[in-house]
Design an enzyme around this catalytic site. Structure first.
Site, PDB file in Angstrom:
ATOM      1  N   LYS A   1     -12.398  -1.338   6.190  1.00  0.00           N
ATOM      2  CA  LYS A   1     -11.349  -2.845   7.044  1.00  0.00           C
ATOM      3  C   LYS A   1     -12.061  -2.578   8.859  1.00  0.00           C
ATOM      4  CE  LYS A   1      -8.614  -3.638   3.783  1.00  0.00           C
ATOM      5  NZ  LYS A   1      -7.603  -2.191   3.414  1.00  0.00           N
TER       6      LYS A   1
ATOM      7  N   TRP B   1       0.250  -1.338  -0.006  1.00  0.00           N
ATOM      8  CA  TRP B   1       0.067  -0.316   0.167  1.00  0.00           C
ATOM      9  C   TRP B   1       0.463   1.422   0.444  1.00  0.00           C
ATOM     10  CZ3 TRP B   1      -4.435  -1.599  -1.823  1.00  0.00           C
ATOM     11  CH2 TRP B   1      -5.223  -2.616  -1.298  1.00  0.00           C
TER      12      TRP B   1
ATOM     13  N   ASP C   1      -1.688   7.089   5.647  1.00  0.00           N
ATOM     14  CA  ASP C   1      -3.242   5.834   5.601  1.00  0.00           C
ATOM     15  C   ASP C   1      -3.308   4.791   6.664  1.00  0.00           C
ATOM     16  OD1 ASP C   1      -4.550   4.440   5.252  1.00  0.00           O
ATOM     17  OD2 ASP C   1      -2.794   3.023   3.125  1.00  0.00           O
TER      18      ASP C   1
END
Ligand SMILES: *Cc1c(COP(=O)(O)O)cnc(C)c1O
Length: 355
Positions: free
Chosen positions: A190, A99, A166
């Site tokens: 999530k 990511w 993030d």
């Protein structure tokens, strides 16, 4: 048989949150209309956005000068919106996995991008430390929890330049010092809602400092000024998030989420370390409390498929590891219960006894 959901994302939500959202899809607040068929500008929906913003500010103790906005596009869209809005000359990125690499790739389209450190050398099984951060960078981008590798920075690091984080897979799981960040963003699927909405906490003063023109939808200020209502927002995911934030508050807030996350992780890592069949994949000091990754020890490697079958028969769902790491991954987001973790541990013990 009871199922225990360890999916990495979209992932487990509290049953009452799912029920409340389902009920609103049938009849929203007793109006006789579905949440899906009313205008987002209707007087009915504004209070939902307002409450979601207020709860986020309250739960994370967000200081003055920050705004909370909700945007569509997934966390992956923020990889590009971040440099659009914040990269003037130079950006610094900490590379802790897939990511962060994807985020860095987008920044390269906008200006000089420095990788301050990387743990790629060992398949990202640790968080680099002691690296230098260029003092002239516009920001340092970090990924606080690495969903695929099961590593986590469970603290707000010190940095000479503003942080952008993030937090897709660990937001709302611990208290954070928001004042250290120019921006915190997270895809909701999530830890806080169903897929379809991102939550962003943005320092308003830090916006509009770049010289480029920013397309309207890419410009964070558009959404700050319009209270996330510039265009049609994803109403069902926002509603689900609002319900989930109510649930977090009722449980005792992010302090309680942090406490139970530590309890779950202690139980599961404890068993991984004790059980002769298994070992954890992440460096011990960087182990994630959210995504607990483990493999079978070399001498039992050929039993991985058997264990996966056995665990599936015991009701475990979603414990197959990401293909990049292999083995197993038990995701333990806010909604995960101690009962679920105990069930997985019992299954690991039982399998060990059969060998
Ligand atoms: C899942 C995930 C993403 C990607 O999210 P999308 O909403 O699918 O774009 C980004 N960062 C982290 C840390 C993630 O866990």
């Amino acid at each position: 048989m009871k199922k225990y959901n360890f999916n990495a994302g979209p992932s487990m939500l509290p049953r009452e949150v799912i029920e409340a959202t389902a009920a609103a899809c049938l009849d929203f607040d007793g109006n006789g209309l579905s949440l899906m068929e009313i205008s987002h500008r209707a007087k009915y929906f504004q209070p939902v956005v307002d409450e979601a913003v207020a709860l986020t500010k309250e739960l994370l103790d967000i200081p003055e000068g920050y705004e909370v906005i909700f945007l569509a596009g997934g966390a992956s869209t923020e990889f590009c919106r971040v440099p659009y809005n914040f990269l003037e000359k130079k950006a610094a990125y900490l590379n802790t996995g897939v990511w962060s690499k994807k985020a860095m790739k987008e920044a390269q389209l906008f200006g000089e991008t420095v990788e301050v450190a990387s743990s790629a050398d060992t398949n990202y099984n640790y968080i680099p430390k002691g690296f230098e951060i260029p003092a002239d960078a516009d920001y340092l981008h970090i990924t606080t929890n690495n969903t695929i590798y099961g590593t986590e920075m469970r603290h707000d690091m010190d940095s000479p330049v503003p942080l952008i984080a993030d937090m897709s897979s660990d937001i709302m799981s611990r208290p954070i010092d928001v004042s250290k960040y120019n921006l915190i963003y997270a895809g909701a699927q999530k830890n806080i809602s169903m897929a379809g909405v991102n939550i962003l906490i943005v320092k308003v003063d830090a916006l509009e400092k770049v010289s480029r023109n920013i397309p309207t939808m890419m410009n964070y200020m558009t959404h700050v000024k319009n209270g996330s209502m510039f265009n049609t927002p994803p109403v069902v995911p926002i509603y689900c998030m609002m319900q989930n934030l109510r649930w977090v508050k009722a449980q005792g807030g992010v302090q309680a989420m942090d406490k139970i996350a530590r309890e779950r992780a202690e139980i599961l890592y404890g068993e991984i370390d004790r059980n002769k069949l298994f070992r954890g994949t992440a460096a011990e000091e960087d182990r994630s409390l959210m995504n607990i990754c483990f493999v079978m020890n070399d001498e039992y490697k050929e039993l991985e498929a058997d264990f996966l079958n056995f665990a599936t028969e015991c009701g475990m769902v979603g414990i197959k590891g990401h293909r990049i790491v292999g083995g197993f991954r038990a995701s333990c987001y806010n909604a995960q219960t101690i009962e679920g973790v105990n069930a997985l541990v019992a299954c690991m013990k039982e399998f060990e006894n059969k060998i």
